[in-house]
Scaffold this motif. Structure first.
Motif, short mmCIF file in Angstrom:
data_model
loop_
_atom_site.label_atom_id
_atom_site.label_comp_id
_atom_site.label_asym_id
_atom_site.label_seq_id
_atom_site.Cartn_x
_atom_site.Cartn_y
_atom_site.Cartn_z
N LEU A 144 0.89 -1.35 -0.10
CA LEU A 144 0.07 -0.06 -0.01
C LEU A 144 0.88 1.25 0.05
O LEU A 144 0.70 2.30 -0.91
CB LEU A 144 -0.88 0.07 1.17
CG LEU A 144 -2.07 0.96 1.18
CD1 LEU A 144 -2.80 1.18 0.29
CD2 LEU A 144 -2.69 1.12 2.67
N VAL A 145 1.76 1.31 1.02
CA VAL A 145 2.97 2.45 0.90
C VAL A 145 3.38 2.48 -0.26
O VAL A 145 3.82 3.62 -0.84
CB VAL A 145 3.65 2.31 2.22
CG1 VAL A 145 4.80 3.39 2.55
CG2 VAL A 145 2.83 2.42 3.56
N ARG A 146 3.99 1.58 -0.82
CA ARG A 146 4.83 1.42 -2.15
C ARG A 146 3.99 1.95 -3.32
O ARG A 146 4.32 3.04 -4.12
CB ARG A 146 5.34 0.16 -2.37
CG ARG A 146 6.59 0.14 -1.49
CD ARG A 146 6.85 -1.44 -1.29
NE ARG A 146 7.29 -2.58 -2.42
CZ ARG A 146 7.18 -3.58 -2.33
NH1 ARG A 146 6.83 -4.40 -1.29
NH2 ARG A 146 7.62 -4.38 -3.33
N VAL A 147 2.73 1.60 -3.39
CA VAL A 147 1.69 2.01 -4.48
C VAL A 147 1.57 3.38 -4.33
O VAL A 147 1.44 4.36 -5.15
CB VAL A 147 0.67 0.98 -4.54
CG1 VAL A 147 -0.50 1.74 -5.46
CG2 VAL A 147 0.95 -0.34 -5.02
N ARG B 183 7.89 -0.16 -10.88
CA ARG B 183 8.40 0.64 -9.89
C ARG B 183 8.45 0.08 -8.65
O ARG B 183 9.32 -0.02 -7.58
CB ARG B 183 7.67 1.94 -9.70
CG ARG B 183 8.86 2.94 -9.05
CD ARG B 183 7.81 4.40 -9.10
NE ARG B 183 8.49 5.35 -7.95
CZ ARG B 183 9.42 5.99 -8.48
NH1 ARG B 183 9.94 6.15 -9.70
NH2 ARG B 183 9.85 6.82 -7.58
N THR B 184 7.36 -0.70 -8.39
CA THR B 184 7.17 -1.16 -7.07
C THR B 184 7.84 -2.94 -6.75
O THR B 184 8.03 -3.18 -5.88
CB THR B 184 5.55 -1.13 -6.42
OG1 THR B 184 4.87 -1.95 -7.47
CG2 THR B 184 5.20 0.16 -6.38
N GLY B 185 7.79 -3.47 -7.87
CA GLY B 185 8.07 -4.78 -7.89
C GLY B 185 7.12 -5.51 -7.59
O GLY B 185 7.05 -6.99 -7.23
N ALA C 130 -5.83 2.07 11.03
CA ALA C 130 -6.24 1.53 9.72
C ALA C 130 -5.23 1.39 8.66
O ALA C 130 -4.95 0.52 7.92
CB ALA C 130 -7.20 2.73 9.30
N GLN C 131 -4.32 2.65 8.50
CA GLN C 131 -3.43 2.63 7.34
C GLN C 131 -2.38 1.60 7.38
O GLN C 131 -2.00 0.62 6.35
CB GLN C 131 -2.74 4.15 7.25
CG GLN C 131 -3.88 4.89 7.01
CD GLN C 131 -3.63 5.81 5.68
OE1 GLN C 131 -2.48 5.94 5.37
NE2 GLN C 131 -4.52 6.57 5.27
N PRO C 132 -1.55 1.34 8.73
CA PRO C 132 -0.64 0.36 8.77
C PRO C 132 -1.36 -1.01 8.42
O PRO C 132 -0.89 -1.87 8.02
CB PRO C 132 0.08 0.68 10.20
CG PRO C 132 -0.24 1.82 10.27
CD PRO C 132 -1.70 2.45 9.97
N GLY C 133 -2.48 -1.06 9.26
CA GLY C 133 -3.32 -2.27 9.21
C GLY C 133 -3.53 -2.88 7.65
O GLY C 133 -3.02 -3.95 7.13
N ASP C 134 -3.96 -1.53 6.85
CA ASP C 134 -4.23 -2.21 5.46
C ASP C 134 -3.09 -2.55 4.75
O ASP C 134 -2.80 -3.38 3.77
CB ASP C 134 -4.84 -0.77 4.73
CG ASP C 134 -6.47 -0.54 5.07
OD1 ASP C 134 -6.89 -1.60 5.84
OD2 ASP C 134 -6.80 0.29 4.82
N ASP C 135 -1.76 -1.78 5.03
CA ASP C 135 -0.46 -2.09 4.43
C ASP C 135 0.01 -3.48 4.95
O ASP C 135 0.21 -4.29 3.89
CB ASP C 135 0.51 -0.88 4.80
CG ASP C 135 1.63 -0.99 3.90
OD1 ASP C 135 1.44 -1.06 2.72
OD2 ASP C 135 2.85 -0.72 4.47
#
Lengths: 93, 701
Positions: A6-9, A27-29, B262-267
């Motif tokens: 999620l963070v990478r995208v 880019r994210t692999g 929420a955010q780290p959880g989704d990640d």
């Protein structure tokens, strides 16, 4: 700790280096399927706005189109365009 | 507030099965219990599955039988599996307390049914296992977080109730063709102590995409049993039945650790999904994906990509003009000859010949509408070629290229969408700017869209290309489109460097569809819809304009020229107005009044230019000869022997000046009169300047 998909995208979207989902996958692999799932999630959470890319129709839909009744260009598109919205841009940048 | 939340509310004490065995007709919902932001549940609540199904009314299996819920995203085959399990004997209706429709039915299985695939073990007796179960088909849900009523119900029934009120088993359907997307819900379900079985559907579609999901490997990755099923063909249902029975008999698996934020959880969930997809998927189509990737690298290359794009567009216009030319000529001759002559004879036979009626019908309507109809083969061919490019997936790549150019020039990426729409028709393109959140982006885009070459301009470009450039007609039309793109970019840059020096730019990402062989059905449908739309719009405009032009051409400008309908066009109000404006175009090489009159009509609507041109010549020359000959002679005369330079200047002017009054109305609606006026002035200045430059340089070469 390595950033997750999620963070990478999200970072790839905000990087201004990626113009397509394929660019993001490279880019994210990440596999294209995972990228697609993350993008759907970002659309669902309101971080991304998705608009159908059709030739000849306003993104606002037929209701707002003054020539909808005799529209010269209605064609369902397979393509959609995604844009980061408001806070999403700032958060990811 | 949803309809459910505004529905009649009954006290919580009323919730529960009725004395007759049916569920209590509670229609209220406790908003506080839905979603993550829960407040104390003081009001009525949604009936949990156990309470709702603890009755033996034929719609459920009975109070002691297990309850299985089917969960998953929309269109993964839930209802098909439900029908396969229950024999389509279902009770449909809103879940008590909500407006969300669910289906309930009874799944019965044979007592002799084995509970595993083992050949040698003795785990066959299933008498100890339930013989039937209540199956509930929940509405489609991608996640447990959504605030949509359908998706909230899944959370409410599956993970929120007390353990003794929860369903005995959740069967989560996952789409093998979109595994990662389906697994988000699964990742959330796995964070709770629920018995879970994955039913992997759409295996055939996944195989078409070159993917195979290994159910066993996926089960290991996810930590719950997984079975491949095809409910439509009733395949895999035995395996699923055995797996469901075994799962119901077993304790719930240990939940995955959950990250609360929420955010780290989704990640973390997506990281888990990525691992599960990697372990559970065999990508047989990697070779084809690699091939598509290689093609994309070439097509989207910063240098090769635009060259390929331009070459393809050139081919489209070349094929269109070359292949359609004979048909166009044939139709032109048909309308200027037999149809016009036939109509004139008919009107003469009716006693209406030689007067204003014949003038209006033959020189006006037939000449005007006929000239439009000659473009039908050309438009058809062009729409077919563009539909093929679109259906194949290429146009989406072209969109990436165009966006890249705009991005490199600092123009807003999102503005690309309405500008693309503008190439079909400027009016909806301007309406589409409403989707731009930034007012400056909206204004800039509204000012740029009139420079996109719409479909209506195409007819004039094709006609002039055929008349003046012969075998290079396609190239000429193609260059007009390239010039249009160039104008958008240059005017955009000019405005940015003067009026809007600081504009934020949103990144734009195109979701590229896979390449595919275009289908005849879709191509034909898209072509027909576009052609029909073009003809409907154009014919209405043309008929109206023809009548107005005819009226203007019938009104004498001064005394002595004859009465209404008898005056020569040159001496009419129409001719007088054109003659008055014409000298302004002396530097452009097309200052003949007939040509300028066509431009004036074009200010109203570009669709009407050729018809009014044809109408003017038909009346002025008192014959219905081919329009092409008249136009060629006019440019030859007005340019002093440089017709090609003059027509190139005319095309440049035609490309850049105001598209039509409908576009002006759309601009006024979006940005007001002041900026609309600025836009018109900008268009006229750019158009005139461009035309002068083109003619002055072209005539000296």
């Amino acid at each position: 700790m390595t950033a997750g998909p999620l963070v990478r995208v999200r970072a790839a979207c905000a990087s201004r280096q990626c113009r397509s989902t394929a660019d993001i996958a490279r880019r994210t692999g990440l596999p294209a399927d995972v990228v697609a799932a993350v993008l759907d999630h970002l659309v669902a959470t309101g971080e991304l706005r998705a608009e159908a890319l059709v030739s000849g129709c306003p993104a606002t839909g037929c209701a707002a189109c003054p020539v909808a009744r005799s529209c010269p260009g209605v064609a369902p598109g397979r393509t959609r365009a995604l844009t980061l919205v408001g806070a999403g841009v700032e958060a990811a940048a | 507030m949803t309809p459910a939340e505004t529905a009649t509310v009954k006290p919580a004490t009323a919730v529960g099965p009725t004395p007759t065995g049916g569920p209590a007709p509670v229609t209220g919902i406790a908003p506080a219990r839905l979603g993550r932001q829960s407040a104390p549940a003081t009001g009525p609540t949604i009936l949990p599955v156990k309470q709702c199904c603890r009755v033996g009314d034929g719609r459920t299996a009975g109070p002691d039988e297990p309850i299985i819920v089917l969960a998953g995203a929309p269109n993964v085959g839930k209802s098909t599996l439900f029908n396969a399990l229950t024999g389509a004997r279902a009770t449909m209706g809103n879940w008590p307390g909500t407006t969300v429709e669910t289906a309930r039915g009874v799944w019965r299985h044979r007592a002799s049914q084995p509970v595993c695939d083992c050949q040698d073990c003795d785990c066959r007796p299933s008498d100890q296992r339930p013989r039937q179960a209540t199956v509930i088909d929940l509405p489609g849900a991608y996640s447990l977080d959504s605030q949509l009523p359908d998706e909230r119900l899944t959370r409410e029934l599956v993970v929120d109730p007390p353990a003794d009120e929860a369903p005995d088993l959740v069967v989560a359907l996952v789409d093998a063709a979109h595994l990662a997307r389906s697994l988000f819900l699964v990742s959330q379900l796995r964070e709770h102590a629920v018995r879970l079985v994955l039913a992997v559907t759409m295996g055939d579609i996944a195989r078409d995409h070159g993917l195979t999901v290994d159910a066993e490997a996926l089960a290991k990755a996810v930590g719950v049993p997984a079975v491949a099923v095809d409910p439509r063909r009733r395949e895999g249902l035995g395996d699923l039945a055995r797996t469901m029975l075994a799962a119901i008999a077993a304790p719930a698996p240990e939940p995955r650790p959950r990250v609360e934020d929420a955010q780290p959880g989704d990640d973390e969930r997506f990281a888990w999904i990525a691992r599960a997809v990697e372990r559970g998927t065999e990508d047989l189509g990697r070779a084809s994906v690699r091939r598509a990737d290689k093609v994309d690298r070439l097509i989207l290359h910063p240098v090769a990509g635009p060259i390929i794009f331009l070459a393809l567009m050139w081919a489209v216009f070349e094929i269109t003009t070359t292949a359609a030319a004979p048909l166009q000529d044939g139709l032109d001759q048909l309308f200027s000859g037999p149809v016009s002559n036939g109509a004139a004879h008919l009107l003469g036979w009716l006693g209406l010949g030689g007067g204003w009626v014949e003038g209006l019908v033959v020189d006006g309507l037939i000449a005007g509408v006929g000239s439009l109809l000659t473009f039908v083969p050309l438009m058809t061919l062009m729409f077919i070629l563009l539909a093929l490019l679109e259906d194949s997936g290429y146009l989406a790549r072209a969109a990436v290229l165009t966006d890249r150019v705009m991005g490199a020039l600092g123009l807003p990426g999102r503005a690309f969408l309405p500008i693309v729409v503008g190439f079909g028709c400027n009016v909806p393109g301007i309406a589409a700017t409403r989707s731009l959140p930034n007012a400056k982006h909206r204004l800039l885009t509204v000012l740029l869209i009139p420079f996109t070459s719409c479909t209506a301009r195409l007819t004039v470009f094709v006609m002039l290309g055929s008349v003046f450039f012969d075998r290079w007609a396609g190239t000429a039309v193609f260059l007009s489109y390239v010039a249009s793109i160039g104008l958008v970019v240059l005017v955009g840059l000019a405005l940015r460097s003067t009026l809007w020096r600081r504009l934020p730019a949103d990144p734009l990402i195109i979701d590229l569809p896979p390449y595919q062989t275009p289908t005849i059905r879709l191509t034909a449908a898209v072509t027909w819809v576009r052609l029909k739309g073009f003809l409907q719009t154009a014919s209405g405009i043309i008929v109206a304009t023809v009548v107005v032009v005819w009226l203007l051409q019938s009104v004498p400008l001064g005394a002595g020229g004859g009465g209404f309908g008898e005056v020569a066009v040159a001496d009419s109000l129409y001719g007088g107005l054109a003659r008055w404006v014409a000298p302004l175009f002396s530097w452009t090489g097309f200052d003949q009044w007939q040509t300028v009159a066509a431009l004036i009509v074009g200010f109203v609507a570009k669709e009407a230019v050729i018809s009014s041109w044809a109408q003017t010549y038909a009346i002025a020359e008192d014959n219905t000869g081919l329009l092409a000959e008249h136009v060629r002679a006019a440019f030859e005369q007005s340019s002093g022997g440089h017709p090609v330079a003059a027509v190139a200047a005319f095309m440049a002017f035609f490309l850049a000046y105001t598209p039509c009054v409908a576009t002006l109305a759309a601009q006024k609606r979006e940005v007001g009169w002041k900026w609309t006026g600025f836009g018109v002035a900008l268009q006229l200045v750019v158009a005139f300047g461009l035309a002068v430059i083109v003619f002055q340089i072209g005539s000296r070469l």
